[in-house]
Scaffold this motif. Structure first.
Motif, mmCIF file in Angstrom:
data_model
loop_
_atom_site.group_PDB
_atom_site.id
_atom_site.type_symbol
_atom_site.label_atom_id
_atom_site.label_comp_id
_atom_site.label_asym_id
_atom_site.label_seq_id
_atom_site.Cartn_x
_atom_site.Cartn_y
_atom_site.Cartn_z
ATOM 1 N N PRO A 107 0.809 -1.220 0.000
ATOM 2 C CA PRO A 107 0.000 0.000 0.000
ATOM 3 C C PRO A 107 0.842 1.270 0.000
ATOM 4 C CG PRO A 107 -0.135 -1.105 2.135
ATOM 5 C CD PRO A 107 0.542 -2.046 1.195
ATOM 6 N N PHE A 108 2.010 1.212 0.637
ATOM 7 C CA PHE A 108 2.890 2.378 0.645
ATOM 8 C C PHE A 108 3.366 2.708 -0.766
ATOM 9 C CE2 PHE A 108 6.983 4.476 0.927
ATOM 10 C CZ PHE A 108 6.744 5.467 1.857
ATOM 11 N N ARG A 109 3.654 1.683 -1.545
ATOM 12 C CA ARG A 109 4.084 1.905 -2.931
ATOM 13 C C ARG A 109 3.025 2.676 -3.703
ATOM 14 N NH1 ARG A 109 4.345 -3.446 -6.121
ATOM 15 N NH2 ARG A 109 2.095 -3.125 -5.900
ATOM 16 N N ASP A 110 1.753 2.352 -3.502
ATOM 17 C CA ASP A 110 0.690 3.056 -4.209
ATOM 18 C C ASP A 110 0.622 4.526 -3.801
ATOM 19 O OD1 ASP A 110 -0.069 0.829 -5.655
ATOM 20 O OD2 ASP A 110 -1.563 0.194 -4.185
ATOM 21 N N VAL A 111 0.867 4.797 -2.526
ATOM 22 C CA VAL A 111 0.874 6.183 -2.065
ATOM 23 C C VAL A 111 2.078 6.921 -2.633
ATOM 24 C CG1 VAL A 111 1.013 7.692 -0.045
ATOM 25 C CG2 VAL A 111 -0.344 5.586 0.065
ATOM 26 N N PHE A 112 3.249 6.307 -2.538
ATOM 27 C CA PHE A 112 4.481 6.975 -2.939
ATOM 28 C C PHE A 112 4.506 7.259 -4.437
ATOM 29 C CE2 PHE A 112 8.975 7.169 -4.103
ATOM 30 C CZ PHE A 112 9.449 8.074 -3.159
ATOM 31 N N TRP A 113 4.179 6.260 -5.234
ATOM 32 C CA TRP A 113 4.221 6.448 -6.672
ATOM 33 C C TRP A 113 3.203 7.493 -7.126
ATOM 34 C CZ3 TRP A 113 6.935 4.337 -10.933
ATOM 35 C CH2 TRP A 113 8.006 3.518 -10.570
ATOM 36 N N ASN A 114 2.047 7.509 -6.518
ATOM 37 C CA ASN A 114 1.008 8.439 -6.929
ATOM 38 C C ASN A 114 1.094 9.788 -6.239
ATOM 39 O OD1 ASN A 114 -0.810 6.948 -8.878
ATOM 40 N ND2 ASN A 114 -0.709 5.466 -7.192
ATOM 41 N N ALA A 196 23.273 8.543 11.262
ATOM 42 C CA ALA A 196 23.200 7.502 10.231
ATOM 43 C C ALA A 196 21.873 7.558 9.491
ATOM 44 C CB ALA A 196 23.404 6.120 10.858
ATOM 45 N N TYR A 197 20.806 7.861 10.202
ATOM 46 C CA TYR A 197 19.477 7.980 9.579
ATOM 47 C C TYR A 197 19.443 9.173 8.635
ATOM 48 C CZ TYR A 197 14.337 8.069 9.318
ATOM 49 O OH TYR A 197 13.028 8.048 8.892
ATOM 50 N N ARG A 198 19.959 10.275 9.100
ATOM 51 C CA ARG A 198 19.948 11.477 8.271
ATOM 52 C C ARG A 198 20.761 11.258 6.986
ATOM 53 N NH1 ARG A 198 20.783 14.008 13.338
ATOM 54 N NH2 ARG A 198 22.947 14.471 12.816
ATOM 55 N N LYS A 199 21.879 10.559 7.102
ATOM 56 C CA LYS A 199 22.733 10.356 5.922
ATOM 57 C C LYS A 199 22.146 9.338 4.945
ATOM 58 C CE LYS A 199 27.404 9.067 4.447
ATOM 59 N NZ LYS A 199 28.781 8.720 4.877
ATOM 60 N N ALA A 200 21.674 8.218 5.454
ATOM 61 C CA ALA A 200 21.271 7.112 4.577
ATOM 62 C C ALA A 200 19.822 7.185 4.125
ATOM 63 C CB ALA A 200 21.526 5.774 5.276
ATOM 64 N N VAL A 201 18.959 7.749 4.962
ATOM 65 C CA VAL A 201 17.523 7.691 4.701
ATOM 66 C C VAL A 201 16.941 9.029 4.266
ATOM 67 C CG1 VAL A 201 15.266 7.099 5.660
ATOM 68 C CG2 VAL A 201 17.288 5.773 6.332
ATOM 69 N N MET A 202 17.371 10.092 4.895
ATOM 70 C CA MET A 202 16.748 11.397 4.657
ATOM 71 C C MET A 202 17.348 12.089 3.434
ATOM 72 S SD MET A 202 16.162 12.683 8.597
ATOM 73 C CE MET A 202 15.019 13.961 8.090
ATOM 74 N N THR A 203 17.198 11.438 2.312
ATOM 75 C CA THR A 203 17.660 11.971 1.043
ATOM 76 C C THR A 203 16.439 12.453 0.245
ATOM 77 O OG1 THR A 203 17.539 9.756 0.070
ATOM 78 C CG2 THR A 203 19.654 10.422 1.015
ATOM 79 N N PRO A 204 16.629 13.245 -0.809
ATOM 80 C CA PRO A 204 15.476 13.744 -1.563
ATOM 81 C C PRO A 204 14.552 12.619 -2.022
ATOM 82 C CG PRO A 204 17.447 14.926 -2.231
ATOM 83 C CD PRO A 204 17.905 13.817 -1.316
ATOM 84 N N LEU A 205 13.264 12.836 -1.903
ATOM 85 C CA LEU A 205 12.272 11.847 -2.320
ATOM 86 C C LEU A 205 12.130 11.907 -3.831
ATOM 87 C CD1 LEU A 205 9.538 12.418 0.417
ATOM 88 C CD2 LEU A 205 11.228 10.575 0.315
ATOM 89 N N THR A 206 12.517 10.818 -4.477
ATOM 90 C CA THR A 206 12.439 10.762 -5.936
ATOM 91 C C THR A 206 11.954 9.378 -6.360
ATOM 92 O OG1 THR A 206 14.765 10.059 -6.066
ATOM 93 C CG2 THR A 206 14.289 12.418 -6.300
#
Length: 206
Positions: A107-114, A196-206
């Motif tokens: 379900p997350f994929r449907d939210v993210f892609w759309n 570590a979270y900020r570096k690896a995860v908090m990158t631009p949402l694309t």
């Protein structure tokens, strides 16, 4: 040196990158998948026959499946940090890893892609609304658990927090309507304090 194959904007790849950063493991990230291609090549298929990311090479050892990679890195490199020695406590934490994959990912994929990946004229709003409702219900389960403990892994941050933590970044940063999950949000704020979270995860949402 540890090699982590996969593009940095993939939720599953972020799990491996985040674990490596938490454990201070020197690694090389080789972009693959999506626009980078590579995953259909014979060389990559010898590492991961599924032609998906992530995959890792740790010396001569190759491994795929993101949650398994996190478990492996924790067991090998995180004996006093991410790895939980007690079997019951470890299972209690790790159930959240598989739960996030089985309950949230689709379900997350449907939210993210759309919301992020598709152009407005290509978006399926019905699928997005359905995904939002399903994700909200699932995140409510995590919110309830976090009412009595600071992390999904228990009293301390651990592997159980990594998969859902990767979803949580986009969940809280996408321009969507979210229900109020105060304990989940407080947990997300704790994750954001981790370098570590900020570096690896908090990158631009694309």
């Amino acid at each position: 040196m540890l090699k982590i194959w996969g593009r940095g904007n993939s939720t599953n790849v972020k799990k491996a990158l985040w674990a490596a950063e938490e454990l201070s493991i020197p690694y090389e990230n080789i972009p693959a998948g999506g626009a980078y291609g590579i995953v259909a090549s014979p060389e990559y298929r010898a590492i991961n026959p599924n032609s998906r990311v992530p995959a890792i090479e740790d010396d001569s050892f190759a491994l795929w499946e993101s949650n398994t990679i996190v478990r492996y890195l924790a067991a090998k490199y995180g004996k006093s940090t991410l790895h939980i020695e007690d079997a019951a406590a470890r299972a209690s934490a790790e159930k959240w890893m598989d739960w996030a994959t089985s309950s949230i990912a689709i379900p997350f994929r449907d939210v993210f892609w759309n919301t992020v990946r598709l152009a407005p004229d290509q978006q399926d709003h019905a699928a997005k609304d359905k995904g939002l409702a399903e994700c909200s219900a699932m995140f409510a389960i995590a919110d309830a658990a976090l009412a009595s403990q600071p992390y999904l892994s228990g009293a301390d941050f651990g592997v159980g927090d990594i998969p859902l933590g990767c979803f949580a970044y986009a969940w809280f940063e996408m321009p969507i309507k979210r229900p109020d999950h105060p304990h989940l949000f407080a947990w997300y704020e704790r994750l954001k304090s981790r370098p570590a979270y900020r570096k690896a995860v908090m990158t631009p949402l694309t």
